[in-house]
Each structure stands twice: as structure tokens, then as C-alpha cells.
Design a protein around this motif. Structure first.
Motif, PDB file in Angstrom:
ATOM      1  N   LYS A 150       0.817  -1.214   0.000  1.00  0.00           N
ATOM      2  CA  LYS A 150       0.000   0.000   0.000  1.00  0.00           C
ATOM      3  C   LYS A 150       0.848   1.260   0.000  1.00  0.00           C
ATOM      4  O   LYS A 150       0.486   2.249  -0.637  1.00  0.00           O
ATOM      5  N   ASP A 151       1.966   1.222   0.703  1.00  0.00           N
ATOM      6  CA  ASP A 151       2.820   2.403   0.766  1.00  0.00           C
ATOM      7  C   ASP A 151       3.407   2.760  -0.599  1.00  0.00           C
ATOM      8  O   ASP A 151       3.605   3.932  -0.900  1.00  0.00           O
ATOM      9  N   GLU A 152       3.665   1.762  -1.424  1.00  0.00           N
ATOM     10  CA  GLU A 152       4.163   2.028  -2.780  1.00  0.00           C
ATOM     11  C   GLU A 152       3.158   2.849  -3.566  1.00  0.00           C
ATOM     12  O   GLU A 152       3.512   3.817  -4.231  1.00  0.00           O
ATOM     13  N   PHE A 153       1.893   2.451  -3.511  1.00  0.00           N
ATOM     14  CA  PHE A 153       0.863   3.168  -4.251  1.00  0.00           C
ATOM     15  C   PHE A 153       0.674   4.575  -3.695  1.00  0.00           C
ATOM     16  O   PHE A 153       0.519   5.535  -4.459  1.00  0.00           O
ATOM     17  N   LEU A 154       0.721   4.721  -2.376  1.00  0.00           N
ATOM     18  CA  LEU A 154       0.593   6.049  -1.783  1.00  0.00           C
ATOM     19  C   LEU A 154       1.782   6.933  -2.168  1.00  0.00           C
ATOM     20  O   LEU A 154       1.612   8.141  -2.370  1.00  0.00           O
ATOM     21  N   ASP A 155       2.964   6.352  -2.303  1.00  0.00           N
ATOM     22  CA  ASP A 155       4.127   7.111  -2.775  1.00  0.00           C
ATOM     23  C   ASP A 155       3.931   7.587  -4.211  1.00  0.00           C
ATOM     24  O   ASP A 155       4.296   8.715  -4.560  1.00  0.00           O
ATOM     25  N   VAL A 156       3.351   6.745  -5.037  1.00  0.00           N
ATOM     26  CA  VAL A 156       3.077   7.133  -6.427  1.00  0.00           C
ATOM     27  C   VAL A 156       2.088   8.297  -6.459  1.00  0.00           C
ATOM     28  O   VAL A 156       2.287   9.270  -7.197  1.00  0.00           O
ATOM     29  N   ILE A 157       1.032   8.216  -5.667  1.00  0.00           N
ATOM     30  CA  ILE A 157       0.056   9.306  -5.584  1.00  0.00           C
ATOM     31  C   ILE A 157       0.762  10.593  -5.150  1.00  0.00           C
ATOM     32  O   ILE A 157       0.564  11.660  -5.742  1.00  0.00           O
ATOM     33  N   ASN A 168      -5.836  19.207  -9.616  1.00  0.00           N
ATOM     34  CA  ASN A 168      -5.018  18.296  -8.827  1.00  0.00           C
ATOM     35  C   ASN A 168      -5.859  17.157  -8.263  1.00  0.00           C
ATOM     36  O   ASN A 168      -5.524  15.985  -8.427  1.00  0.00           O
ATOM     37  N   ALA A 169      -6.959  17.484  -7.622  1.00  0.00           N
ATOM     38  CA  ALA A 169      -7.818  16.447  -7.043  1.00  0.00           C
ATOM     39  C   ALA A 169      -8.475  15.615  -8.139  1.00  0.00           C
ATOM     40  O   ALA A 169      -8.560  14.391  -8.030  1.00  0.00           O
ATOM     41  N   GLY A 170      -8.922  16.259  -9.201  1.00  0.00           N
ATOM     42  CA  GLY A 170      -9.619  15.554 -10.271  1.00  0.00           C
ATOM     43  C   GLY A 170      -8.747  14.576 -11.029  1.00  0.00           C
ATOM     44  O   GLY A 170      -9.143  13.434 -11.287  1.00  0.00           O
ATOM     45  N   LEU A 208      -7.311   9.011  -0.155  1.00  0.00           N
ATOM     46  CA  LEU A 208      -6.475   9.024  -1.357  1.00  0.00           C
ATOM     47  C   LEU A 208      -6.453  10.403  -2.001  1.00  0.00           C
ATOM     48  O   LEU A 208      -5.434  10.827  -2.548  1.00  0.00           O
ATOM     49  N   THR A 209      -7.576  11.099  -1.947  1.00  0.00           N
ATOM     50  CA  THR A 209      -7.660  12.418  -2.570  1.00  0.00           C
ATOM     51  C   THR A 209      -6.792  13.430  -1.831  1.00  0.00           C
ATOM     52  O   THR A 209      -6.205  14.311  -2.450  1.00  0.00           O
ATOM     53  N   LYS A 210      -6.682  13.300  -0.519  1.00  0.00           N
ATOM     54  CA  LYS A 210      -5.883  14.275   0.226  1.00  0.00           C
ATOM     55  C   LYS A 210      -4.435  13.838   0.454  1.00  0.00           C
ATOM     56  O   LYS A 210      -3.647  14.608   0.984  1.00  0.00           O
ATOM     57  N   GLU A 211      -4.045  12.643   0.027  1.00  0.00           N
ATOM     58  CA  GLU A 211      -2.667  12.159   0.185  1.00  0.00           C
ATOM     59  C   GLU A 211      -1.681  13.086  -0.526  1.00  0.00           C
ATOM     60  O   GLU A 211      -1.684  13.207  -1.739  1.00  0.00           O
ATOM     61  N   GLY A 212      -0.852  13.778   0.246  1.00  0.00           N
ATOM     62  CA  GLY A 212       0.169  14.662  -0.309  1.00  0.00           C
ATOM     63  C   GLY A 212      -0.356  15.967  -0.877  1.00  0.00           C
ATOM     64  O   GLY A 212       0.386  16.688  -1.548  1.00  0.00           O
ATOM     65  N   PHE A 213      -1.610  16.298  -0.606  1.00  0.00           N
ATOM     66  CA  PHE A 213      -2.199  17.487  -1.221  1.00  0.00           C
ATOM     67  C   PHE A 213      -1.558  18.776  -0.722  1.00  0.00           C
ATOM     68  O   PHE A 213      -1.242  19.668  -1.513  1.00  0.00           O
ATOM     69  N   MET A 214      -1.357  18.900   0.580  1.00  0.00           N
ATOM     70  CA  MET A 214      -0.838  20.164   1.118  1.00  0.00           C
ATOM     71  C   MET A 214       0.599  20.433   0.678  1.00  0.00           C
ATOM     72  O   MET A 214       0.951  21.585   0.401  1.00  0.00           O
TER      73      MET A 214
END
Length: 134
Positions: free
Chosen positions: A43-50, A83-85, A108-114
Motif C-alpha cells: 500500500k505504501d508504494e501506491f501512496l508514494d506514487v500518488i 489536482n484532485a480531479g 487518497l484524494t488528500k494524500e500529499g495534497f498540502m
């Protein structure tokens, strides 16, 4: 016949190859990221990609907004929507992952947003000031 056999690598060498981006049984992270409907075992791999896709989007949009020159709330609002879209379309349509495995669509939408928002503002300000400031 020669007695030469293929030498098998010890397990730690395979793990080292995977850690360095090699293909130790799995494809590279970016290879999986750019292929549709990839299997994400970590899961962390995918979150890193996001996270990193968001940073790339932030730099690209910051440069465009600075060159155009876009100002004010409209620029910020359009960045947030794009960005979100784009990321929502990426993980829901392109990768077709189960959002509930990652805590839901909102997580997932807010992962790394800020951090991407901060990067966007810095790039936007630098390019706008460099090109349009008198």
C-alpha cells in the motif's frame, strides 16, 4: 556436457535489487504506475506514487500559471480542482483500485495534497515574478 548451472542469487541479493528499482520478481514502481490496472501489493508504494504524481502536477501547473499569468483565487481554485480531479481519475479509473483498502476516496484524494499545494505556490510565484514583475 558441461556441468555449468545457472547460479541462483541469495534472497538478500534479490531484495537489494528490488530496493534499487531492479526487477526482482516485480516490476518497477513507475512501470506499475504507468500501466493500467496494476496489482499493488504494498500500500505504501501506491501512496508514494500518488504523492509524487501530485508533486509533478504541482510543478507543471505552477509553471503554466506563472507564464499565463493567472492571478488570485481563480488560479488556486483551478489548481485544487485539477489536482484532485486528475488523481481521482488516476486511482479510480486508470488503476481501478479498491479505495476502501486505503481508507476511502477522501484519504487518497488528500494524500500529499498540502505539500503539492505549497510547491505549486512557490513555483507559481517564482515564475510569475520572474516573467511579469516590473
Amino acid at each position: 556436457m558441461s556441468g555449468a548451472r545457472r547460479r541462483e542469487e541469495p534472497p538478500h541479493a534479490q531484495q537489494h535489487a528490488v530496493a534499487n528499482g531492479g526487477a526482482g520478481g516485480r516490476g518497477s514502481v513507475w512501470g506499475k504506475a504507468l500501466r493500467s490496472d496494476s496489482a499493488w501489493h504494498d500500500k505504501d508504494e501506491f501512496l508514494d506514487v500518488i504523492y509524487w504524481f501530485r508533486q509533478i502536477i504541482a510543478v507543471i501547473l505552477g509553471i503554466i500559471w506563472g507564464v499565463v499569468p493567472l492571478k488570485g483565487f481563480v488560479g488556486i481554485a483551478v489548481f485544487c480542482l485539477i489536482n484532485a480531479g486528475v488523481l481521482y481519475l488516476y486511482f479510480s479509473s486508470f488503476q481501478q483500485i479498491d479505495e476502501e483498502e486505503y481508507g476511502g476516496t477522501w484519504e487518497l484524494t488528500k494524500e500529499g495534497f498540502m505539500t503539492s499545494f505549497a510547491l505549486f505556490l512557490v513555483v507559481w510565484i517564482i515564475f510569475y515574478t520572474a516573467i511579469h514583475y516590473d
